[in-house]
Write a protein that holds these residues in place. Structure first.
Motif, PDB file in Angstrom:
ATOM      1  N   GLY A 205       0.819  -1.206   0.000  1.00 43.28           N
ATOM      2  CA  GLY A 205       0.000   0.000   0.000  1.00 43.28           C
ATOM      3  C   GLY A 205       0.851   1.254   0.000  1.00 43.28           C
ATOM      4  N   SER A 206       0.578   2.160   0.919  1.00 44.15           N
ATOM      5  CA  SER A 206       1.327   3.413   0.985  1.00 44.15           C
ATOM      6  C   SER A 206       2.577   3.314   1.850  1.00 44.15           C
ATOM      7  N   GLY A 207       2.924   2.092   2.300  1.00 41.28           N
ATOM      8  CA  GLY A 207       4.207   1.881   2.952  1.00 41.28           C
ATOM      9  C   GLY A 207       4.215   1.972   4.459  1.00 41.28           C
ATOM     10  N   THR A 208       3.068   1.907   5.122  1.00 39.17           N
ATOM     11  CA  THR A 208       3.031   2.106   6.570  1.00 39.17           C
ATOM     12  C   THR A 208       3.758   0.995   7.319  1.00 39.17           C
ATOM     13  N   THR A 209       3.632  -0.263   6.871  1.00 44.88           N
ATOM     14  CA  THR A 209       4.388  -1.344   7.516  1.00 44.88           C
ATOM     15  C   THR A 209       5.883  -1.084   7.411  1.00 44.88           C
ATOM     16  N   GLY A 210       6.312  -0.601   6.267  1.00 43.21           N
ATOM     17  CA  GLY A 210       7.733  -0.282   6.094  1.00 43.21           C
ATOM     18  C   GLY A 210       8.195   0.827   7.011  1.00 43.21           C
ATOM     19  N   LEU A 211       7.370   1.864   7.163  1.00 39.74           N
ATOM     20  CA  LEU A 211       7.710   2.949   8.083  1.00 39.74           C
ATOM     21  C   LEU A 211       7.875   2.411   9.500  1.00 39.74           C
ATOM     22  N   ALA A 212       6.940   1.545   9.914  1.00 34.29           N
ATOM     23  CA  ALA A 212       7.004   0.969  11.252  1.00 34.29           C
ATOM     24  C   ALA A 212       8.253   0.112  11.414  1.00 34.29           C
ATOM     25  N   ALA A 213       8.559  -0.702  10.404  1.00 39.82           N
ATOM     26  CA  ALA A 213       9.732  -1.566  10.474  1.00 39.82           C
ATOM     27  C   ALA A 213      11.016  -0.755  10.601  1.00 39.82           C
ATOM     28  N   LEU A 214      11.164   0.257   9.773  1.00 34.97           N
ATOM     29  CA  LEU A 214      12.371   1.078   9.823  1.00 34.97           C
ATOM     30  C   LEU A 214      12.476   1.815  11.144  1.00 34.97           C
ATOM     31  N   ARG A 215      11.369   2.324  11.613  1.00 37.15           N
ATOM     32  CA  ARG A 215      11.366   3.048  12.883  1.00 37.15           C
ATOM     33  C   ARG A 215      11.786   2.148  14.045  1.00 37.15           C
ATOM     34  N   GLU A 216      11.441   0.861  13.968  1.00 44.76           N
ATOM     35  CA  GLU A 216      11.766  -0.076  15.035  1.00 44.76           C
ATOM     36  C   GLU A 216      13.091  -0.800  14.813  1.00 44.76           C
ATOM     37  N   GLY A 217      13.888  -0.315  13.872  1.00 48.42           N
ATOM     38  CA  GLY A 217      15.225  -0.870  13.678  1.00 48.42           C
ATOM     39  C   GLY A 217      15.266  -2.158  12.888  1.00 48.42           C
ATOM     40  N   ARG A 218      14.213  -2.427  12.101  1.00 49.33           N
ATOM     41  CA  ARG A 218      14.188  -3.583  11.230  1.00 49.33           C
ATOM     42  C   ARG A 218      14.394  -3.154   9.783  1.00 49.33           C
ATOM     43  N   ARG A 219      14.683  -4.113   8.919  1.00 44.64           N
ATOM     44  CA  ARG A 219      14.748  -3.861   7.490  1.00 44.64           C
ATOM     45  C   ARG A 219      13.413  -4.240   6.848  1.00 44.64           C
ATOM     46  N   PHE A 220      13.206  -3.833   5.595  1.00 43.86           N
ATOM     47  CA  PHE A 220      11.877  -3.981   4.996  1.00 43.86           C
ATOM     48  C   PHE A 220      11.958  -4.373   3.539  1.00 43.86           C
ATOM     49  N   ILE A 221      11.097  -5.346   3.168  1.00 44.10           N
ATOM     50  CA  ILE A 221      10.838  -5.687   1.766  1.00 44.10           C
ATOM     51  C   ILE A 221       9.341  -5.528   1.540  1.00 44.10           C
ATOM     52  N   GLY A 222       8.962  -4.720   0.572  1.00 42.23           N
ATOM     53  CA  GLY A 222       7.556  -4.494   0.268  1.00 42.23           C
ATOM     54  C   GLY A 222       7.260  -4.751  -1.200  1.00 42.23           C
ATOM     55  N   ILE A 223       6.018  -5.130  -1.473  1.00 39.58           N
ATOM     56  CA  ILE A 223       5.527  -5.328  -2.833  1.00 39.58           C
ATOM     57  C   ILE A 223       4.189  -4.607  -2.943  1.00 39.58           C
ATOM     58  N   GLU A 224       4.002  -3.861  -4.006  1.00 40.16           N
ATOM     59  CA  GLU A 224       2.749  -3.124  -4.194  1.00 40.16           C
ATOM     60  C   GLU A 224       2.350  -3.142  -5.668  1.00 40.16           C
ATOM     61  N   LEU A 225       1.122  -3.567  -5.950  1.00 39.58           N
ATOM     62  CA  LEU A 225       0.645  -3.689  -7.326  1.00 39.58           C
ATOM     63  C   LEU A 225       0.452  -2.334  -7.987  1.00 39.58           C
ATOM     64  N   SER A 226      -0.132  -1.383  -7.285  1.00 38.76           N
ATOM     65  CA  SER A 226      -0.463  -0.081  -7.862  1.00 38.76           C
ATOM     66  C   SER A 226       0.796   0.783  -8.018  1.00 38.76           C
ATOM     67  N   HIS A 227       0.983   1.313  -9.219  1.00 33.37           N
ATOM     68  CA  HIS A 227       2.107   2.220  -9.436  1.00 33.37           C
ATOM     69  C   HIS A 227       1.948   3.478  -8.590  1.00 33.37           C
ATOM     70  N   HIS A 228       0.712   3.961  -8.487  1.00 34.67           N
ATOM     71  CA  HIS A 228       0.450   5.161  -7.684  1.00 34.67           C
ATOM     72  C   HIS A 228       0.904   4.960  -6.245  1.00 34.67           C
ATOM     73  N   TYR A 229       0.480   3.846  -5.630  1.00 31.30           N
ATOM     74  CA  TYR A 229       0.826   3.642  -4.232  1.00 31.30           C
ATOM     75  C   TYR A 229       2.279   3.231  -4.051  1.00 31.30           C
ATOM     76  N   ALA A 230       2.860   2.554  -5.034  1.00 31.90           N
ATOM     77  CA  ALA A 230       4.292   2.254  -4.956  1.00 31.90           C
ATOM     78  C   ALA A 230       5.117   3.536  -4.944  1.00 31.90           C
ATOM     79  N   GLU A 231       4.720   4.496  -5.770  1.00 30.16           N
ATOM     80  CA  GLU A 231       5.408   5.789  -5.776  1.00 30.16           C
ATOM     81  C   GLU A 231       5.252   6.498  -4.433  1.00 30.16           C
ATOM     82  N   LEU A 232       4.056   6.464  -3.887  1.00 28.30           N
ATOM     83  CA  LEU A 232       3.810   7.097  -2.593  1.00 28.30           C
ATOM     84  C   LEU A 232       4.620   6.412  -1.502  1.00 28.30           C
ATOM     85  N   ALA A 233       4.627   5.077  -1.502  1.00 26.22           N
ATOM     86  CA  ALA A 233       5.401   4.346  -0.497  1.00 26.22           C
ATOM     87  C   ALA A 233       6.883   4.658  -0.608  1.00 26.22           C
TER      88      ALA A 233
END
Length: 258
Positions: A205-233
């Motif tokens: 989606g818009s990357g909220t799981t990734g934001l949480a992961a980075l904030r908590e000192g983890r690394r992140f791999i995300g996949i998003e179908l929509s180009h719009h939301y991938a750009e936003l993330a």
């Protein structure tokens, strides 16, 4: 598959989740925290074909773009979930935790699908919304759920994570995706991965799981179908570092600036 965005702690792919997951190596992530399209939001089968904005936001004024993949019938939804959950199981290290968001309508199907994908189903955590819409003469539909399980046995060690959250959903301009979850909930869930471990979200989606992961000192791999939301993330994830910000409000402010 070429990443849509990457840096030293983040890799974000734009494309179909199943296609992208097949390119990830075995036993390479430490937790899967994800919020797939529910294919829900209506009383009748035909309601699933409505726009996501009309299904999930009702009368709320919104500017977020609709998303696809949310109109599967019940059988195809369960089969599709089993497919991507099986890929996630292959990618997860032994003992890894998975948490899959769903609503009450799809809760039985997701609990079946997570087991069909090879995971050991361990329980259900609830997100309760204090300002949920009332339903006259019946209980309010106030909760969404995280069905969680593990890739085989998981040692009883580490911190105890919450199994319940009482957090208001984002509203209006604060919401970047139509079904965005509160970052406070996700910051708890991503701690299922060890510090510097990898959190995977196949429906970023818009990357909220990734934001949480980075904030908590983890690394992140995300996949998003929509180009719009991938750009936003990608814009939100760029430059976010562990311990850069301390509050949910600050996190969204920094994400908008990035």
């Amino acid at each position: 598959m070429t990443p849509h965005y990457s840096d030293e702690r983040t890799t974000l792919y734009q494309g179909d989740a199943l296609a992208a997951l097949r390119n990830l190596p075995d036993a390479s992530v430490d937790a899967v925290i994800t919020d797939p399209p529910y294919s829900s939001g209506g009383q009748y089968r035909g309601d699933r074909s409505a726009s996501t904005g009309s299904k999930y936001l009702r009368s709320e004024v919104h500017t977020q773009q609709d998303f696809t993949g949310d109109n599967r019938d019940q059988r195809s939804f369960g089969y599709w979930c089993a497919l991507w959950l099986g890929e996630c199981h292959r990618i997860a290290r032994p003992g890894s935790l998975i948490a899959v968001a769903t609503d009450w309508r799809q809760l039985p199907t997701v609990t079946d699908a997570i087991q069909a994908g090879g995971w050991v189903w361990r329980g259900i955590a609830a997100w309760a919304k204090p300002n949920a819409r009332p339903q006259q003469g019946r209980p309010a539909a106030a909760c969404e759920f995280y069905v969680w399980g593990t890739a085989g046995a998981r040692p009883l060690e580490g911190e105890t994570l919450p199994g319940f959250w009482h957090v208001s959903p984002l509203r209006g301009a604060d919401r970047m995706h139509q079904t965005e979850k509160p970052v406070a909930v996700l910051r708890d869930l991503v701690r299922a991965a060890p510090v510097d471990g990898v959190v995977l979200d196949p429906f970023a989606g818009s990357g909220t799981t990734g934001l949480a992961a980075l904030r908590e000192g983890r690394r992140f791999i995300g996949i998003e179908l929509s180009h719009h939301y991938a750009e936003l993330a990608a814009r939100r994830l760029a430059g976010i570092q562990p311990r850069q910000v301390d509050t949910q409000t600050d996190l969204f402010d920094v994400a908008r600036i990035a």
